[in-house]
Design an enzyme around this catalytic site. Structure first.
Site, PDB file in Angstrom:
ATOM      1  CG  ASP A 143      -2.053   0.950   1.159  1.00 44.34           C
ATOM      2  OD1 ASP A 143      -2.299   1.517   0.082  1.00 44.34           O
ATOM      3  OD2 ASP A 143      -2.728   1.129   2.187  1.00 44.34           O
ATOM      4  CD  GLU A 154      -0.024   2.843  -8.605  1.00 42.78           C
ATOM      5  OE1 GLU A 154       0.681   3.612  -9.241  1.00 42.78           O
ATOM      6  OE2 GLU A 154      -1.268   2.798  -8.738  1.00 42.78           O
ATOM      7  N   GLY A 178      -3.594   3.646  -8.384  1.00 38.92           N
ATOM      8  CA  GLY A 178      -3.701   4.137  -9.750  1.00 38.92           C
ATOM      9  C   GLY A 178      -2.876   5.362 -10.060  1.00 38.92           C
ATOM     10  CG  ASP A 232      -8.719   3.274   0.480  1.00 40.64           C
ATOM     11  OD1 ASP A 232      -7.970   2.757  -0.369  1.00 40.64           O
ATOM     12  OD2 ASP A 232      -8.349   3.530   1.640  1.00 40.64           O
TER      13      ASP A 232
END
Length: 376
Positions: free
Chosen positions: A127, A163, A165, A185
């Site tokens: 992440d 990541e 996009g 998210d």
């Protein structure tokens, strides 16, 4: 060897407990999935999100598991999950810290890949976490480096490049990982700037051509059945809307990672998540992402997803709030009107004939989905 040839299916802890996962919670969900039919339907990954490690590394530079949350350690946990015939997923932060402000993996990629391999994990969500005061960052380099680290860690680990996009990973990440997050998210909201329809329309659907075997556009977790399960995920959707969301995720060949707290899953949510026909659409070996072939803005979309064995999935999606009739012919599938065949309704399991034009009434925010098979 191709890792994770089909879109991964499982559950992720984030939408249930945010950054507060525990050994008890993870094992409770794994056991529930093994006993309530989810595992047998294909949901085999049990994924731990942010909040599992300490803020500081040990003296040798290794990540430290939070003993208050995982008293028996991670190898104990992954062994338990594997004993249930399931797979274990873990989270690392691509940054100086994670979003929970725990130890990040920037600069420790090879060490951390080896650590999670030794722990017995099968899946990594990596992440991206930018932070004020960061050194100069090169996101693509950072994610490629972790990809190389995973290839050399001594264990097959599915790699989710989360990541968000920012670098359009669908253009470059084919050989790096197996799936990549395409945007922000997910929230349990039908419409709006952070809504589910924005993810579908503005982010995932336009890049359908970039999905294929072992590389998937990840729109984030499934919100099916949440019904405002917490105060930060959103106001929730209706059961009919959840049914449409599941159909859309399946048509997009998206990873099916449940966000619902499975302890509160009701019969309706389970029936949606375990629909065998839609799961088969999602897991079809062609691994092609469906796309919109005809649309009237604000009214309806017609989705088509080619399937193996000379079949097509067809989705009739009513974007409006009122019921409307939607029609299609074999021309919408790229063929000619002369081609006839059968249509299987994935929800009712009723079969219809397609001879020329097929028309049906679709409720507001409903997506009716059919499997078309030509007949000669």
């Amino acid at each position: 060897m191709i890792k994770q040839q089909l879109p991964p299916m499982g559950w992720n802890s984030y939408c249930t407990v945010n950054c507060d996962p525990t050994e008890e919670l993870i094992l409770e969900h794994a056991n529930l999935m093994a006993s309530n039919g989810l595992r047998d339907a294909g949901y085999v990954y049990v994924n731990i999100d942010d909040g599992w490690m300490e803020q500081e590394r040990d003296k040798s530079g290794k990540l430290v598991t939070r003993a208050d949350r995982f008293p028996h350690g991670m190898k104990y946990l992954t062994d338990k999950i594997h004993s249930l015939g399931m797979k274990a997923g873990i989270y690392l932060g691509c940054g100086v810290t994670t979003w929970h402000e725990d130890a990040g993996s920037l600069g420790y990629e090879f060490e951390d890949a080896k650590t999670i391999a030794e722990m017995g994990f099968d899946y990594l969500k990596y992440d991206r976490h930018p932070k004020e005061g960061d050194p100069v960052r090169d996101t693509i380099e950072e994610y490629v480096k972790m990809g190389v680290a995973l290839e050399n860690c001594g264990r097959d680990i599915v790699y989710n490049l989360c990541e968000h996009g920012t670098t359009k990973p669908w253009l470059w990440a084919y050989g790096v990982g197996q799936l990549w997050r395409t945007g922000f998210d997910v929230r349990d909201i039908w419409d709006g700037a952070n809504g589910l329809m924005t993810i579908v329309d503005k982010i995932n659907q336009p890049i359908s051509a970039y999905a294929g075997v072992s590389h998937y556009n990840d729109p984030d977790m499934l919100v099916v059945g949440m019904h405002c399960q917490n105060d930060w995920m959103g106001a929730g959707c209706s059961d009919l809307e959840y049914r449409s969301i599941f159909a859309l995720w399946c048509m997009m060949a998206a990873p099916l990672l449940i966000g619902l707290d499975i302890r509160r899953m009701d019969h309706t949510a389970k029936s949606i998540l375990t629909n065998k026909h839609l799961i088969a659409v999602n897991q079809d070996t062609l691994c092609m992402q469906g796309r919109v072939v005809r649309s009237i803005e604000g009214k309806f979309d017609i989705w088509v997803k080619p399937l193996s064995n000379v079949r097509w999935a067809v989705g009739l999606f009513n974007r409006a709030t009122d019921a409307t009739a939607i029609s299609f012919t074999a021309e919408d599938l790229g063929m000619t009107k002369n081609i006839k065949g059968s249509l299987l309704d994935v929800w009712t399991e009723k079969t219809y004939d397609l001879e020329g034009e097929f028309s049906t009434v679709v409720e507001g925010h409903e997506m009716k989905t059919y499997i078309f098979e030509p007949k000669f």
